[in-house]
Enzyme design. Structure first.
Site, PDB file in Angstrom:
ATOM      1  N   SER A 195     100.956  14.717  55.133  1.00  0.00           N
ATOM      2  CA  SER A 195     100.453  13.351  55.028  1.00  0.00           C
ATOM      3  C   SER A 195     101.084  12.650  53.834  1.00  0.00           C
ATOM      4  O   SER A 195     101.357  13.290  52.807  1.00  0.00           O
ATOM      5  CB  SER A 195      98.935  13.391  54.843  1.00  0.00           C
ATOM      6  OG  SER A 195      98.468  12.087  54.561  1.00  0.00           O
ATOM      7  N   SER A 196     101.268  11.344  53.963  1.00  0.00           N
ATOM      8  CA  SER A 196     101.827  10.595  52.828  1.00  0.00           C
ATOM      9  C   SER A 196     100.880  10.632  51.631  1.00  0.00           C
ATOM     10  O   SER A 196     101.303  10.397  50.502  1.00  0.00           O
ATOM     11  CB  SER A 196     102.098   9.144  53.236  1.00  0.00           C
ATOM     12  OG  SER A 196     100.906   8.515  53.638  1.00  0.00           O
ATOM     13  N   CYS A 197      99.576  10.940  51.868  1.00  0.00           N
ATOM     14  CA  CYS A 197      98.623  10.901  50.759  1.00  0.00           C
ATOM     15  C   CYS A 197      98.743  12.115  49.844  1.00  0.00           C
ATOM     16  O   CYS A 197      98.026  12.202  48.852  1.00  0.00           O
ATOM     17  CB  CYS A 197      97.189  10.755  51.264  1.00  0.00           C
ATOM     18  SG  CYS A 197      96.530  12.239  51.985  1.00  0.00           S
ATOM     19  N   TYR A 222      92.356  18.662  48.851  1.00  0.00           N
ATOM     20  CA  TYR A 222      92.963  18.487  50.169  1.00  0.00           C
ATOM     21  C   TYR A 222      94.486  18.498  50.053  1.00  0.00           C
ATOM     22  O   TYR A 222      95.189  19.176  50.815  1.00  0.00           O
ATOM     23  CB  TYR A 222      92.481  17.149  50.746  1.00  0.00           C
ATOM     24  CG  TYR A 222      93.132  16.754  52.037  1.00  0.00           C
ATOM     25  CD1 TYR A 222      92.664  17.257  53.248  1.00  0.00           C
ATOM     26  CD2 TYR A 222      94.215  15.885  52.058  1.00  0.00           C
ATOM     27  CE1 TYR A 222      93.256  16.900  54.440  1.00  0.00           C
ATOM     28  CE2 TYR A 222      94.820  15.522  53.247  1.00  0.00           C
ATOM     29  CZ  TYR A 222      94.336  16.028  54.430  1.00  0.00           C
ATOM     30  OH  TYR A 222      94.942  15.675  55.608  1.00  0.00           O
ATOM     31  N   LYS A 273      97.330  21.079  51.609  1.00  0.00           N
ATOM     32  CA  LYS A 273      98.431  20.617  52.479  1.00  0.00           C
ATOM     33  C   LYS A 273      99.788  21.003  51.891  1.00  0.00           C
ATOM     34  O   LYS A 273     100.698  21.399  52.608  1.00  0.00           O
ATOM     35  CB  LYS A 273      98.362  19.093  52.622  1.00  0.00           C
ATOM     36  CG  LYS A 273      97.254  18.635  53.508  1.00  0.00           C
ATOM     37  CD  LYS A 273      97.784  18.618  54.911  1.00  0.00           C
ATOM     38  CE  LYS A 273      96.691  18.592  55.912  1.00  0.00           C
ATOM     39  NZ  LYS A 273      97.117  18.981  57.225  1.00  0.00           N
ATOM     40  N   HIS A 280      89.112   4.338  58.369  1.00  0.00           N
ATOM     41  CA  HIS A 280      90.287   3.823  57.662  1.00  0.00           C
ATOM     42  C   HIS A 280      90.280   2.307  57.717  1.00  0.00           C
ATOM     43  O   HIS A 280      89.502   1.691  58.424  1.00  0.00           O
ATOM     44  CB  HIS A 280      91.568   4.319  58.329  1.00  0.00           C
ATOM     45  CG  HIS A 280      91.799   5.771  58.216  1.00  0.00           C
ATOM     46  ND1 HIS A 280      92.878   6.395  58.784  1.00  0.00           N
ATOM     47  CD2 HIS A 280      91.096   6.738  57.606  1.00  0.00           C
ATOM     48  CE1 HIS A 280      92.838   7.680  58.525  1.00  0.00           C
ATOM     49  NE2 HIS A 280      91.772   7.919  57.815  1.00  0.00           N
TER      50      HIS A 280
HETATM   51  N1  LIG Z   1      94.791   9.864  60.509  1.00  0.00           N
HETATM   52  C1  LIG Z   1      95.736   9.512  59.640  1.00  0.00           C
HETATM   53  O1  LIG Z   1      95.870   8.338  59.234  1.00  0.00           O
HETATM   54  C2  LIG Z   1      96.710  10.541  59.154  1.00  0.00           C
HETATM   55  C3  LIG Z   1      97.756  10.106  58.347  1.00  0.00           C
HETATM   56  C4  LIG Z   1      98.650  11.042  57.859  1.00  0.00           C
HETATM   57  C5  LIG Z   1      98.495  12.374  58.174  1.00  0.00           C
HETATM   58  N2  LIG Z   1      97.478  12.778  58.961  1.00  0.00           N
HETATM   59  C6  LIG Z   1      97.364  14.234  59.205  1.00  0.00           C
HETATM   60  O2  LIG Z   1      97.248  14.543  60.574  1.00  0.00           O
HETATM   61  C7  LIG Z   1      96.415  15.686  60.729  1.00  0.00           C
HETATM   62  C8  LIG Z   1      95.337  15.366  61.742  1.00  0.00           C
HETATM   63  O3  LIG Z   1      94.595  14.254  61.273  1.00  0.00           O
HETATM   64  P1  LIG Z   1      93.653  13.395  62.240  1.00  0.00           P
HETATM   65  O4  LIG Z   1      93.539  12.057  61.643  1.00  0.00           O
HETATM   66  O5  LIG Z   1      94.096  13.572  63.634  1.00  0.00           O
HETATM   67  O6  LIG Z   1      92.289  14.160  61.997  1.00  0.00           O
HETATM   68  P2  LIG Z   1      91.031  14.240  62.976  1.00  0.00           P
HETATM   69  O7  LIG Z   1      91.030  13.061  63.888  1.00  0.00           O
HETATM   70  O8  LIG Z   1      89.841  14.495  62.125  1.00  0.00           O
HETATM   71  O9  LIG Z   1      91.348  15.538  63.834  1.00  0.00           O
HETATM   72  C9  LIG Z   1      91.342  16.829  63.267  1.00  0.00           C
HETATM   73  C10 LIG Z   1      91.192  17.850  64.354  1.00  0.00           C
HETATM   74  O10 LIG Z   1      91.111  19.147  63.752  1.00  0.00           O
HETATM   75  C11 LIG Z   1      90.070  19.856  64.392  1.00  0.00           C
HETATM   76  N3  LIG Z   1      89.462  20.844  63.506  1.00  0.00           N
HETATM   77  C12 LIG Z   1      89.006  20.659  62.247  1.00  0.00           C
HETATM   78  N4  LIG Z   1      88.469  21.801  61.788  1.00  0.00           N
HETATM   79  C13 LIG Z   1      88.583  22.721  62.771  1.00  0.00           C
HETATM   80  C14 LIG Z   1      88.221  24.084  62.902  1.00  0.00           C
HETATM   81  N5  LIG Z   1      87.618  24.744  61.901  1.00  0.00           N
HETATM   82  N6  LIG Z   1      88.496  24.704  64.058  1.00  0.00           N
HETATM   83  C15 LIG Z   1      89.094  24.056  65.074  1.00  0.00           C
HETATM   84  N7  LIG Z   1      89.468  22.771  65.011  1.00  0.00           N
HETATM   85  C16 LIG Z   1      89.220  22.115  63.878  1.00  0.00           C
HETATM   86  C17 LIG Z   1      89.051  18.790  64.746  1.00  0.00           C
HETATM   87  O11 LIG Z   1      88.201  19.291  65.741  1.00  0.00           O
HETATM   88  P3  LIG Z   1      86.812  18.557  66.106  1.00  0.00           P
HETATM   89  O12 LIG Z   1      87.235  17.446  67.026  1.00  0.00           O
HETATM   90  O13 LIG Z   1      86.013  19.601  66.742  1.00  0.00           O
HETATM   91  O14 LIG Z   1      86.245  18.069  64.805  1.00  0.00           O
HETATM   92  C18 LIG Z   1      89.946  17.659  65.206  1.00  0.00           C
HETATM   93  O15 LIG Z   1      90.301  17.812  66.550  1.00  0.00           O
HETATM   94  C19 LIG Z   1      95.864  16.027  59.336  1.00  0.00           C
HETATM   95  O16 LIG Z   1      96.618  17.065  58.798  1.00  0.00           O
HETATM   96  C20 LIG Z   1      96.106  14.768  58.537  1.00  0.00           C
HETATM   97  O17 LIG Z   1      96.347  15.003  57.178  1.00  0.00           O
HETATM   98  C21 LIG Z   1      96.578  11.903  59.464  1.00  0.00           C
END
Ligand SMILES: NC(=O)c1ccc[n+]([C@@H]2O[C@H](COP(=O)([O-])OP(=O)(O)OC[C@H]3O[C@@H](n4cnc5c(N)ncnc54)[C@H](OP(=O)(O)O)[C@@H]3O)[C@@H](O)[C@H]2O)c1
Length: 353
Positions: free
Chosen positions: A113-115, A142, A146, A185
């Site tokens: 992530s950029s953060c 966090y 990462k 967000h």
């Molecule tokens: N969203 C952004 O703006 C953004 C920006 C940059 C990078 N990212 C990166 O992209 C990645 C995904 O982010 P996201 O925004 O898609 O997050 P998210 O919507 O919260 O999705 C995370 C997923 O991980 C699953 N998960 C979490 N804990 C788990 C566990 N113990 N066992 C099995 N599954 C588990 C969650 O399952 P449940 O559905 O059951 O909770 C969910 O499906 C992260 O690494 C984040 O840093 C995101």
């Protein structure tokens, strides 16, 4: 896509397939004809359970892995549960990375992530800014987890000859986004707040901060296409990203454009049809003045995003409207939460990502 490295019948595991990123990756894989996907909900496979993850890899033996599972949250969640953020993220990623190695998976894409770049990294942020300065304290556990995931990919590549790459996305928005006013967000928060202001015919909406910080956004489906593009790079190009002794195996994924929060709010007001006044409250925190990724590494490989900010916002708003009917909502979005000013806290690390 020509000369695909991932065979259409290859078994592909998407970890976190119900999240914002994971669900976009699954949609994009289906769109280009990948149907041999292995998906597990958290109830079926808790990724923090090493024995269960190991057994899963041994039985399914995926050839490609998209690691989009993570514990993510805003400043409040990060400061209330710092131990869970570092513990769960370390466990999930080490279980998956080690599981993939043991079954000889061809490639793995780890979502960074950029953060997790240093708080005062030079803008636009290049990949080599990682670990070059002090981290933002609010999400340090966090970010450290990462960064450990990226370091693990790099160490595995060097010691075991694996091909593990980290994608570093900018702030994302898109289908399946979180519209909960307490934790969302900035884009989903603004969509909801301005939509509700329009419905209730408010004449003015007050937003946190000065409106001058500049932020970059990427539509989640564009990120997913970038992820598949990366996993399909020819071996020589992919190896140039993952086999360096001096450069960590990571690549920024962004739109390459930023705009002020005020410009963003005005655009969203236009998309949702709110014609009242947008007033900024400078007594509230602004966060970092600018956050923009340097995306030249990815551009030089031939990938560019397709969705303009306006197009993406229109798609996201349509999805938000569809989600108002809980029967059609991807996450059962609740619209009954009381609106709160908290949603535009630009100091929120989720909003700032
Ligand atoms: N969203 C952004 O703006 C953004 C920006 C940059 C990078 N990212 C990166 O992209 C990645 C995904 O982010 P996201 O925004 O898609 O997050 P998210 O919507 O919260 O999705 C995370 C997923 O991980 C699953 N998960 C979490 N804990 C788990 C566990 N113990 N066992 C099995 N599954 C588990 C969650 O399952 P449940 O559905 O059951 O909770 C969910 O499906 C992260 O690494 C984040 O840093 C995101």
């Amino acid at each position: 896509m020509k000369n695909l490295m991932m065979n259409h019948n290859a078994k592909i595991y998407v970890a976190g397939h119900r999240g914002l990123v994971g669900s976009a990756i699954v949609r994009a894989l289906h769109r280009v004809g990948y149907n041999n996907l292995v998906l597990r909900t958290r109830a079926e496979l808790n990724l923090t359970n090493q024995a269960a993850v190991e057994a899963f890899f041994q039985s399914e033996r995926p050839r490609y892995v998209f690691l989009a599972a993570a514990k993510v949250g805003g400043i409040l969640a990060n400061s209330t549960y710092p131990a869970e953020f570092i513990f769960q993220n370390l466990l999930m990623q080490e279980n998956i990375i080690e599981g993939a190695r043991r079954v000889g998976a061809d490639r793995l894409l780890f979502l960074g992530s950029s953060c997790i770049y240093p708080k005062f990294a030079a803008q636009p942020m290049r990949e080599d800014a990682l670990l070059s300065g002090t981290l933002e304290p609010t999400n340090r556990p966090y970010a450290v987890a990462k960064i450990a995931g990226i370091e693990m990919c790099w160490a595995y590549n060097r010691q075991y000859g694996t091909r593990y790459l980290a994608a570093m996305p900018t702030n994302l928005y898109g289908p399946g986004d979180n519209y909960d006013l307490q934790t969302s967000h900035v884009i989903p928060a603004l969509i909801r707040k301005l939509h509700e202001a329009g419905i209730s015919r408010q004449r003015e909406v007050v937003l946190w901060g000065t409106g001058t910080p500049r932020r970059e956004f990427l539509y989640s489906d564009d990120l997913a296409e970038a992820c598949i593009f990366l996993m399909n790079l020819n071996q020589k190009t992919f190896d140039s990203l993952v086999q360096s002794e001096t450069d960590a195996p990571l690549i920024n994924v962004g739109s390459g454009r930023d705009q002020t929060i005020q410009e963003l709010a005005e655009l969203i007001a236009d998309v949702v049809g709110f014609d009242g006044l947008l007033r900024f409250d400078p007594s509230k925190p602004d966060g970092t003045p600018r956050k923009l990724l340097d995306t030249s590494r990815l551009s030089s490989l031939g990938w560019e995003p397709k969705t303009s900010l306006r197009q993406g916002l229109e798609l996201a708003y349509q999805e938000f409207l569809n989600a108002l009917d809980p029967a059609t909502s991807p996450r059962g979005v609740s619209v009954h939460n009381p609106p709160g000013d908290k949603l535009l806290n630009e100091g929120d690390s989720r909003a700032l990502r």
